[in-house]
Write an enzyme that holds these catalytic residues in place. Structure first.
Site, PDB file in Angstrom:
ATOM      1  N   LYS A   1       0.862  -1.180   0.000  1.00  0.00           N
ATOM      2  CA  LYS A   1       0.000   0.000   0.000  1.00  0.00           C
ATOM      3  C   LYS A   1       0.899   1.229   0.000  1.00  0.00           C
ATOM      4  O   LYS A   1       1.561   1.523   0.985  1.00  0.00           O
ATOM      5  CB  LYS A   1      -0.899   0.056   1.243  1.00  0.00           C
ATOM      6  CG  LYS A   1      -1.904   1.187   1.144  1.00  0.00           C
ATOM      7  CD  LYS A   1      -2.261   1.807   2.478  1.00  0.00           C
ATOM      8  CE  LYS A   1      -1.462   3.011   2.854  1.00  0.00           C
ATOM      9  NZ  LYS A   1      -1.600   4.203   2.028  1.00  0.00           N
TER      10      LYS A   1
ATOM     11  N   GLY B   1       7.397   5.055   8.279  1.00  0.00           N
ATOM     12  CA  GLY B   1       6.535   6.222   8.407  1.00  0.00           C
ATOM     13  C   GLY B   1       6.708   6.889   9.753  1.00  0.00           C
ATOM     14  O   GLY B   1       7.778   6.810  10.371  1.00  0.00           O
ATOM     15  N   SER B   2       5.654   7.534  10.204  1.00  0.00           N
ATOM     16  CA  SER B   2       5.759   8.347  11.422  1.00  0.00           C
ATOM     17  C   SER B   2       5.742   7.480  12.688  1.00  0.00           C
ATOM     18  O   SER B   2       5.264   6.346  12.680  1.00  0.00           O
ATOM     19  CB  SER B   2       4.582   9.324  11.467  1.00  0.00           C
ATOM     20  OG  SER B   2       3.382   8.591  11.508  1.00  0.00           O
TER      21      SER B   2
ATOM     22  N   GLY C   1       3.473   4.265  13.403  1.00  0.00           N
ATOM     23  CA  GLY C   1       4.314   3.091  13.640  1.00  0.00           C
ATOM     24  C   GLY C   1       4.012   2.441  14.973  1.00  0.00           C
ATOM     25  O   GLY C   1       3.882   1.211  15.084  1.00  0.00           O
TER      26      GLY C   1
ATOM     27  N   GLU D   1      10.410   1.436  10.622  1.00  0.00           N
ATOM     28  CA  GLU D   1      11.417   2.480  10.398  1.00  0.00           C
ATOM     29  C   GLU D   1      10.701   3.798  10.600  1.00  0.00           C
ATOM     30  O   GLU D   1       9.862   4.178   9.778  1.00  0.00           O
ATOM     31  CB  GLU D   1      11.977   2.393   8.969  1.00  0.00           C
ATOM     32  CG  GLU D   1      12.831   1.184   8.701  1.00  0.00           C
ATOM     33  CD  GLU D   1      14.104   1.154   9.527  1.00  0.00           C
ATOM     34  OE1 GLU D   1      14.505   2.191  10.073  1.00  0.00           O
ATOM     35  OE2 GLU D   1      14.679   0.069   9.641  1.00  0.00           O
TER      36      GLU D   1
ATOM     37  N   CYS E   1      14.113  10.991   6.298  1.00  0.00           N
ATOM     38  CA  CYS E   1      14.153  10.534   7.692  1.00  0.00           C
ATOM     39  C   CYS E   1      15.544  10.748   8.261  1.00  0.00           C
ATOM     40  O   CYS E   1      15.728  10.856   9.463  1.00  0.00           O
ATOM     41  CB  CYS E   1      13.757   9.079   7.772  1.00  0.00           C
ATOM     42  SG  CYS E   1      14.613   8.084   6.563  1.00  0.00           S
TER      43      CYS E   1
ATOM     44  N   GLN F   1       1.899  19.252   5.183  1.00  0.00           N
ATOM     45  CA  GLN F   1       3.307  19.267   5.595  1.00  0.00           C
ATOM     46  C   GLN F   1       3.814  20.709   5.670  1.00  0.00           C
ATOM     47  O   GLN F   1       4.555  21.065   6.584  1.00  0.00           O
ATOM     48  CB  GLN F   1       4.166  18.441   4.630  1.00  0.00           C
ATOM     49  CG  GLN F   1       5.612  18.321   5.061  1.00  0.00           C
ATOM     50  CD  GLN F   1       5.799  17.686   6.443  1.00  0.00           C
ATOM     51  OE1 GLN F   1       5.257  16.611   6.724  1.00  0.00           O
ATOM     52  NE2 GLN F   1       6.537  18.346   7.333  1.00  0.00           N
TER      53      GLN F   1
ATOM     54  N   GLU G   1      10.536  15.975  15.542  1.00  0.00           N
ATOM     55  CA  GLU G   1      10.813  15.913  14.107  1.00  0.00           C
ATOM     56  C   GLU G   1       9.889  16.881  13.359  1.00  0.00           C
ATOM     57  O   GLU G   1       8.675  16.846  13.525  1.00  0.00           O
ATOM     58  CB  GLU G   1      10.549  14.485  13.605  1.00  0.00           C
ATOM     59  CG  GLU G   1      10.921  14.312  12.140  1.00  0.00           C
ATOM     60  CD  GLU G   1      10.598  12.911  11.624  1.00  0.00           C
ATOM     61  OE1 GLU G   1       9.491  12.413  11.884  1.00  0.00           O
ATOM     62  OE2 GLU G   1      11.474  12.336  10.950  1.00  0.00           O
TER      63      GLU G   1
HETATM   64  P1  NAP Z   1       2.778   8.254   7.965  1.00  0.00           P
HETATM   65  O1  NAP Z   1       1.748   9.305   8.003  1.00  0.00           O
HETATM   66  O2  NAP Z   1       3.035   7.484   9.201  1.00  0.00           O
HETATM   67  O3  NAP Z   1       2.340   7.255   6.781  1.00  0.00           O
HETATM   68  C1  NAP Z   1       3.120   6.147   6.413  1.00  0.00           C
HETATM   69  C2  NAP Z   1       2.228   5.110   5.773  1.00  0.00           C
HETATM   70  O4  NAP Z   1       1.309   4.607   6.749  1.00  0.00           O
HETATM   71  C3  NAP Z   1       1.367   5.670   4.645  1.00  0.00           C
HETATM   72  O5  NAP Z   1       1.238   4.726   3.618  1.00  0.00           O
HETATM   73  C4  NAP Z   1       0.044   5.898   5.349  1.00  0.00           C
HETATM   74  O6  NAP Z   1      -1.058   5.933   4.480  1.00  0.00           O
HETATM   75  C5  NAP Z   1      -0.007   4.694   6.256  1.00  0.00           C
HETATM   76  N1  NAP Z   1      -0.961   4.813   7.362  1.00  0.00           N
HETATM   77  C6  NAP Z   1      -1.445   5.937   7.929  1.00  0.00           C
HETATM   78  N2  NAP Z   1      -2.339   5.618   8.903  1.00  0.00           N
HETATM   79  C7  NAP Z   1      -2.404   4.272   8.954  1.00  0.00           C
HETATM   80  C8  NAP Z   1      -3.160   3.359   9.755  1.00  0.00           C
HETATM   81  N3  NAP Z   1      -3.997   3.753  10.707  1.00  0.00           N
HETATM   82  N4  NAP Z   1      -2.996   2.043   9.524  1.00  0.00           N
HETATM   83  C9  NAP Z   1      -2.137   1.597   8.572  1.00  0.00           C
HETATM   84  N5  NAP Z   1      -1.428   2.435   7.771  1.00  0.00           N
HETATM   85  C10 NAP Z   1      -1.540   3.756   7.975  1.00  0.00           C
HETATM   86  O7  NAP Z   1       4.187   8.826   7.491  1.00  0.00           O
HETATM   87  P2  NAP Z   1       4.489   9.762   6.229  1.00  0.00           P
HETATM   88  O8  NAP Z   1       3.970  11.113   6.543  1.00  0.00           O
HETATM   89  O9  NAP Z   1       4.056   9.100   4.975  1.00  0.00           O
HETATM   90  O10 NAP Z   1       6.084   9.764   6.212  1.00  0.00           O
HETATM   91  C11 NAP Z   1       6.832  10.622   6.989  1.00  0.00           C
HETATM   92  C12 NAP Z   1       7.408   9.924   8.195  1.00  0.00           C
HETATM   93  O11 NAP Z   1       8.118   8.768   7.773  1.00  0.00           O
HETATM   94  C13 NAP Z   1       8.414  10.750   8.942  1.00  0.00           C
HETATM   95  O12 NAP Z   1       8.203  10.642  10.314  1.00  0.00           O
HETATM   96  C14 NAP Z   1       9.754  10.120   8.581  1.00  0.00           C
HETATM   97  O13 NAP Z   1      10.765  10.293   9.531  1.00  0.00           O
HETATM   98  C15 NAP Z   1       9.376   8.702   8.427  1.00  0.00           C
HETATM   99  N6  NAP Z   1      10.343   7.992   7.593  1.00  0.00           N
HETATM  100  C16 NAP Z   1      11.220   7.137   8.203  1.00  0.00           C
HETATM  101  C17 NAP Z   1      12.188   6.458   7.471  1.00  0.00           C
HETATM  102  C18 NAP Z   1      13.122   5.513   8.138  1.00  0.00           C
HETATM  103  O14 NAP Z   1      13.688   4.674   7.450  1.00  0.00           O
HETATM  104  N7  NAP Z   1      13.342   5.579   9.444  1.00  0.00           N
HETATM  105  C19 NAP Z   1      12.250   6.659   6.092  1.00  0.00           C
HETATM  106  C20 NAP Z   1      11.360   7.542   5.499  1.00  0.00           C
HETATM  107  C21 NAP Z   1      10.402   8.199   6.255  1.00  0.00           C
HETATM  108  P3  NAP Z   1      -1.586   7.347   3.904  1.00  0.00           P
HETATM  109  O15 NAP Z   1      -0.517   7.867   3.044  1.00  0.00           O
HETATM  110  O16 NAP Z   1      -2.797   6.948   3.181  1.00  0.00           O
HETATM  111  O17 NAP Z   1      -1.855   8.217   5.096  1.00  0.00           O
END
Ligand code: NAP
Length: 498
Positions: free
Chosen positions: A177, A230-231, A235, A252, A286, A333, A388
């Site tokens: 997804k 993701g966040s 997470g 991650e 990230c 954002q 962050e």
């Molecule tokens: P996010 O809002 O947590 O979303 C990540 C993924 O999770 C998206 O596909 C999102 O879908 C999905 N999601 C949201 N709510 C969910 C739920 N209740 N159940 C299952 N899946 C759900 O993060 P983001 O804004 O896309 O990315 C930014 C974050 O990612 C930052 O915090 C960044 O630090 C982190 N990140 C970490 C790394 C690493 O390797 N450590 C790498 C890259 C990014 P939708 O898009 O439909 O909301």
């Protein structure tokens, strides 16, 4: 502007509409008049269909010899290499980062495929002598079945590739997804698998909202692993849901990465690293440098040099090769970035020395542009030093010793990437030893990971798993210990013998 496309889900080797029949729009954050396409707003029924296809495909895919799976992955990488420019252009349109960086994102996926393909001839097990005569002992890796991938928007194809290629080489099948904001890149990835001749059902994509599609994946009993990037907020939520379901979960999450610059550092190099680390990808990595920890002896000189360079950064539409910083990924954002800028302006004694506003006027009005922003005199407990932002906002902290620099760097709930600039080899090694992070760069910025070394963080950044490198295979396989008797008699194990 290219014609908008009508994208579908990819399930069981077919492009199909979602069960809901509903769609959503994907627009360019640099120019919201630019509609990239519409995507399926799927629900749990589509996840069911994708999992059924993946489960069926697993029955035969797991039996394909790993070197042969490797050849197919190699072919996929070669197709991606051929399509690199087109895929990167679309990625810049949907995500915003500048074209040089989306080319890098695509290249990372290509390299990840090449690396995984090679693993098809390795996937080493381990042989060890056993206690009995005429008996053989070995541990082998087995695939785990259907794996679910939930990915973020900031590396629209690289992160999906980090998850899918290793899962596939290990003999698993996948349901992905993509982030709602960047599904086109994953649709392109599916086309690559299709052209490479992957059997139907081995890879599947379901687009739609996280709280619907992602949730259905996490809860689905037919998905055996969830790999999430993701966040922290999402997470942690998914981590507890997976724990309840007894489902292994790889997380991650966020970062608050720091770059230390010691008083003996090569300042030119360190300035270049800080600029790239903080403002590359509009700060939306990230691993982005969000804290700059400067030794007091070089603080003022360094800041003078950094501000000179920051003034020359060109911000604009990422499709224009001359731009170095693109828009933020979305209106939400952008609002988060501006919120944190506001918080920092009102916090304690921190000083806004560069940027700090939304860019407006002309073409900027069509997108979500924020000025690269720098605050000095930030102290370790301020929100800007702890939370962050995920945008082009850099916090500068001043320290008076190496020990203080390490303490400040470690003073965060996260532990993803880190960096130290010093010409002193002893300090460099002490930093490698003492920094609490999954990645440490010496005389390089906090960004720039390579696909064949483990990637991930400690503390709040993750849950102990690593992506990339050989280590990712531990998530996508399960160990089986095998004992083979060739003595022709019952030999009791040592616990029953003594
Ligand atoms: P996010 O809002 O947590 O979303 C990540 C993924 O999770 C998206 O596909 C999102 O879908 C999905 N999601 C949201 N709510 C969910 C739920 N209740 N159940 C299952 N899946 C759900 O993060 P983001 O804004 O896309 O990315 C930014 C974050 O990612 C930052 O915090 C960044 O630090 C982190 N990140 C970490 C790394 C690493 O390797 N450590 C790498 C890259 C990014 P939708 O898009 O439909 O909301």
């Amino acid at each position: 502007m290219p014609e908008p496309k009508h994208f579908k889900n990819y399930i069981g080797g077919q492009w199909v509409e979602s069960a809901t029949g509903e769609r959503y729009e994907n627009r360019n954050p640099a120019n919201t008049d630019d509609l990239i396409g519409t995507f399926c707003k799927s629900d749990a029924r589509d996840v069911d269909a994708a999992v059924a296809a993946a489960a069926e495909a697993f029955k035969t895919w797991r039996l394909v010899p790993a070197p042969e799976r490797g050849l197919m992955i190699m072919k996929a990488s070669q197709i991606l290499a051929r399509r690199k420019e087109e895929v990167s252009q679309m990625m810049t349109r949907e995500m915003g980062k500048v074209i040089a960086e989306t080319r890098g994102d695509t290249q990372e996926a290509i390299d990840c495929g090449y690396y995984a393909a090679g693993e098809g001839r390795r996937l080493f097990g381990k042989h060890t002598p056993v206690e009995m005569p005429n008996k053989f002992g070995v541990a082998i890796r087995r695939p785990v079945g259907v794996c679910g991938m939930i990915t973020p928007w900031n590396f629209p194809i690289a992160i999906p590739s980090w998850k899918m290629f290793p899962a596939l080489i290990a003999g698993n099948t996948c349901v992905i997804k993509p982030a709602t904001l960047t599904p086109a890149s994953v649709a392109n990835f599916m086309e690559v698998f299709e052209e490479a001749g992957f059997p139907p059902g081995v890879v599947n994509m379901v687009t739609g909202g996280g709280s619907v599609v992602g949730k259905a994946m996490v809860e689905h009993p037919g998905i055996n692993r969830i790999s999430f990037t993701g966040s922290v907020e999402i997470g942690n939520l998914l981590g507890s849901q997976c724990a309840t379901a007894g489902k292994p979960f790889s997380a991650e999450l966020g970062g608050k990465n720091g770059q230390i610059v010691m008083d003996d550092a090569n300042l030119e190099l360190a300035v270049e690293g800080a600029l790239w680390g903080a403002f590359g990808t509009t700060g939306q990595r990230c691993t982005a440098t969000s804290r700059l920890i400067l030794h007091e002896k070089i603080h003022d000189e360094f800041m003078g040099m950094l501000l000179d360079r920051a003034k020359k950064l060109t911000v604009g539409n990422g499709l224009d090769e001359k731009n170095q910083v693109g828009p933020t990924v979305s209106e939400d954002q952008m609002k988060t970035d501006l919120y944190y800028i506001d918080v920092a302006k009102n916090e304690d004694k921190s000083k806004l020395v560069f940027g700090g506003k939304r860019l407006t006027g002309g073409d900027y009005d069509k997108g979500y542009f924020v000025e690269p922003t720098i605050f000095t005199e930030v102290t370790p407990k301020m929100r800007l030093a702890q939370e962050e932002v995920f945008g082009p906002v850099l916090a500068v902290l001043k320290v008076s010793s190496f020990e203080e620099a390490i303490e400040v760097l470690n003073d965060t709930e996260f532990g993803l990437s880190s960096s130290i600039y010093t010409e002193n080899v002893n300090l460099a090694f002490k930093a490698i030893r003492d920094i609490e992070a999954g990645i440490t760069y010496v005389n390089g910025p906090t960004i720039g990971a390579e696909v064949h070394l483990p990637f991930g963080g400690v503390k709040g950044t993750g849950n102990g798993h690593r992506e990339a490198g050989w280590t990712v295979l531990d998530f996508y396989t399960e160990w089986k210990s095998v004992y083979v008797e060739y003595s022709g008699k019952l030999q009791r194990a040592q616990i029953d013998n003594k």
